[in-house]
Scaffold this active site. Structure first.
Site, PDB file in Angstrom:
ATOM      1  N   GLU A   1       0.896  -1.169   0.000  1.00  0.00           N
ATOM      2  CA  GLU A   1       0.000   0.000   0.000  1.00  0.00           C
ATOM      3  C   GLU A   1       0.932   1.216   0.000  1.00  0.00           C
ATOM      4  O   GLU A   1       1.029   1.938  -0.984  1.00  0.00           O
ATOM      5  CB  GLU A   1      -0.909  -0.018   1.241  1.00  0.00           C
ATOM      6  CG  GLU A   1      -1.876   1.161   1.335  1.00  0.00           C
ATOM      7  CD  GLU A   1      -2.715   1.150   2.631  1.00  0.00           C
ATOM      8  OE1 GLU A   1      -2.395   0.410   3.581  1.00  0.00           O
ATOM      9  OE2 GLU A   1      -3.702   1.937   2.690  1.00  0.00           O
TER      10      GLU A   1
ATOM     11  N   ASP B   1     -12.479  -0.851   1.608  1.00  0.00           N
ATOM     12  CA  ASP B   1     -11.510  -0.598   2.684  1.00  0.00           C
ATOM     13  C   ASP B   1     -12.163   0.035   3.922  1.00  0.00           C
ATOM     14  O   ASP B   1     -12.520  -0.685   4.848  1.00  0.00           O
ATOM     15  CB  ASP B   1     -10.355   0.280   2.166  1.00  0.00           C
ATOM     16  CG  ASP B   1      -9.043   0.041   2.904  1.00  0.00           C
ATOM     17  OD1 ASP B   1      -8.990  -0.851   3.757  1.00  0.00           O
ATOM     18  OD2 ASP B   1      -8.057   0.756   2.606  1.00  0.00           O
TER      19      ASP B   1
HETATM   20  N1  HPA Z   1      -4.343   0.318   5.666  1.00  0.00           N
HETATM   21  C1  HPA Z   1      -3.758  -0.195   6.755  1.00  0.00           C
HETATM   22  N2  HPA Z   1      -4.409  -0.389   7.879  1.00  0.00           N
HETATM   23  C2  HPA Z   1      -5.706  -0.072   7.944  1.00  0.00           C
HETATM   24  C3  HPA Z   1      -6.360   0.472   6.856  1.00  0.00           C
HETATM   25  C4  HPA Z   1      -5.643   0.665   5.647  1.00  0.00           C
HETATM   26  O1  HPA Z   1      -6.144   1.149   4.620  1.00  0.00           O
HETATM   27  N3  HPA Z   1      -7.636   0.668   7.232  1.00  0.00           N
HETATM   28  C5  HPA Z   1      -7.748   0.264   8.510  1.00  0.00           C
HETATM   29  N4  HPA Z   1      -6.574  -0.174   8.945  1.00  0.00           N
HETATM   30 ZN    ZN Z   2      -7.313  -2.094   4.487  1.00  0.00          ZN
END
Ligand code: HPA
Ligand code: ZN
Length: 348
Positions: free
Chosen positions: A198, A276
């Protein structure tokens, strides 16, 4: 041509959804009121404050929001609210993350939040015809021993939990930090997924696959930087649970026009679209499909492939997969899509 009607009418699975991230400002204020807390802002002001520089900036607000969740009833109502939204989005199956450590560290009991969430999932199975799986997610910015303690607490709920995940602040917390916890989870019969790529580099995706033995990668956007990794994802059919509006909001990508999902599909990677944390990122699953369809001018065939990927990549029994895939055919054929990937593999 916008394809809203097609997007809405396809039955789909949502595979990357944090239940704490479905806490809409209105609900947050209601829960705060129940416990005598004050957020010091109206629902509109909270929504307006949702501008994030990066993942950490978002997480600071996200964890503050979770402070309003205290009782079994709060967790039940939160989960029921999401499942109603899922129904409106024609989601027929959801795989739901929850963050036990975010609640345990505030003194909430494991059984309080776990049972609250599970009873709503059961209700939705009966009354909304939505099946769901629960994924226990570790906070990667906490020590591994802490994650292992949570697994210990989960033992009495083992038949209600499908998999473990890894979320929270990615940079500086590589998957390899959790090799022992994931091994224990595997021995307990749990499946494994992890957020990787990410904000973190492609090497974190390699680690999640090679060290944690994950069945899926959550996000995985950064795989676009590593051709060998893309080859592996395609060859091993390791799905990516992508979240376009999240990635835009957290500045993982500057513009949805640069989103690599078409590239992934072309290379044979099993990409899926998910929301998400919809209460914070501006949309539920259909809004994610619509945003990415518009940005990339995705074709009906690509939309149908993304939806069928969501079923194929889910952890549901093959029989139910087949049943849902059959229902995808109608809306797709109506939009002139004759053949797309509907083949079952032996993943789940
Ligand atoms: N990324 C990482 N951790 C998380 C996220 C995310 O988008 N949403 C909730 N915890
Ligand atoms: Zn996530």
């Amino acid at each position: 041509m916008p394809l809203n009607e097609l997007i809405h009418s396809i039955p789909k699975a949502e595979l990357h959804l944090h239940i704490e991230g479905t806490l809409e400002p209105k609900l947050m204020l209601e829960f705060a009121k129940r416990t005598g807390m004050s957020m010091g802002m109206s629902a509109e002001e909270l929504k307006r404050a949702y501008r994030f520089k990066d993942l950490q900036d978002f997480l600071n607000i996200y964890y503050k929001g979770t402070d309003t969740l205290r009782t079994h009833e709060d967790f039940y109502d939160l989960t029921m609210h999401y499942l109603q939204k899922a129904k409106e989005n024609n989601v027929v199956h959801a795989e739901i993350f929850y963050d036990p450590q975010a609640h345990i560290r505030r003194g909430i009991k494991f059984e309080t939040f776990t049972e609250g969430i599970i009873s709503a999932m059961k209700n939705a199975r009966r009354n909304l015809e939505i099946s769901s799986n629960l994924i226990l997610s570790f906070l990667r910015d906490l020590p591994e021993e802490n994650a292992i303690r949570v697994l210990d607490e989960a033992t009495s709920y083992i038949h209600e939990i499908k998999a473990v995940g890894l979320d929270s602040a990615e940079l500086g917390n590589p998957p390899s930090k959790f090799s022992k916890a994931f091994e224990i989870a595997k021995d307990m019969g749990l499946l494994r997924v992890a957020h990787a790529g990410e904000e973190g580099p492609p090497s974190y995706i390699w680690e999640a696959i090679e060290i944690l033995n994950v069945e899926r990668i959550d996000h995985g956007v950064k795989a676009i930087e590593d051709p060998n990794l893309m080859k592996l994802l395609a060859k091993e059919r390791i799905p990516l649970t992508m979240c376009p509006l999240s990635n835009k909001k957290l500045n993982v990508i500057p513009d949805l026009k640069n989103y690599p999902v078409r590239e992934f599909l072309k290379r044979g990677i099993m990409a899926t679209i998910n929301s998400d944390d919809p209460a914070y990122f501006g949309g539920y699953v259909n809004e994610n499909y619509t945003a990415i369809q518009r940005a990339l001018n995705l074709t009906p065939e690509e939309i149908c492939t993304l939806a069928s990927n969501s079923i194929l990549a889910s952890f549901i029994p093959e029989e139910r997969k087949r049943e849902i895939l059959e229902k995808i055919k109608g809306p797709c054929e109506k939009h002139g899509v004759q053949s797309f990937n509907l083949s079952l593999d032996s993943r789940a």
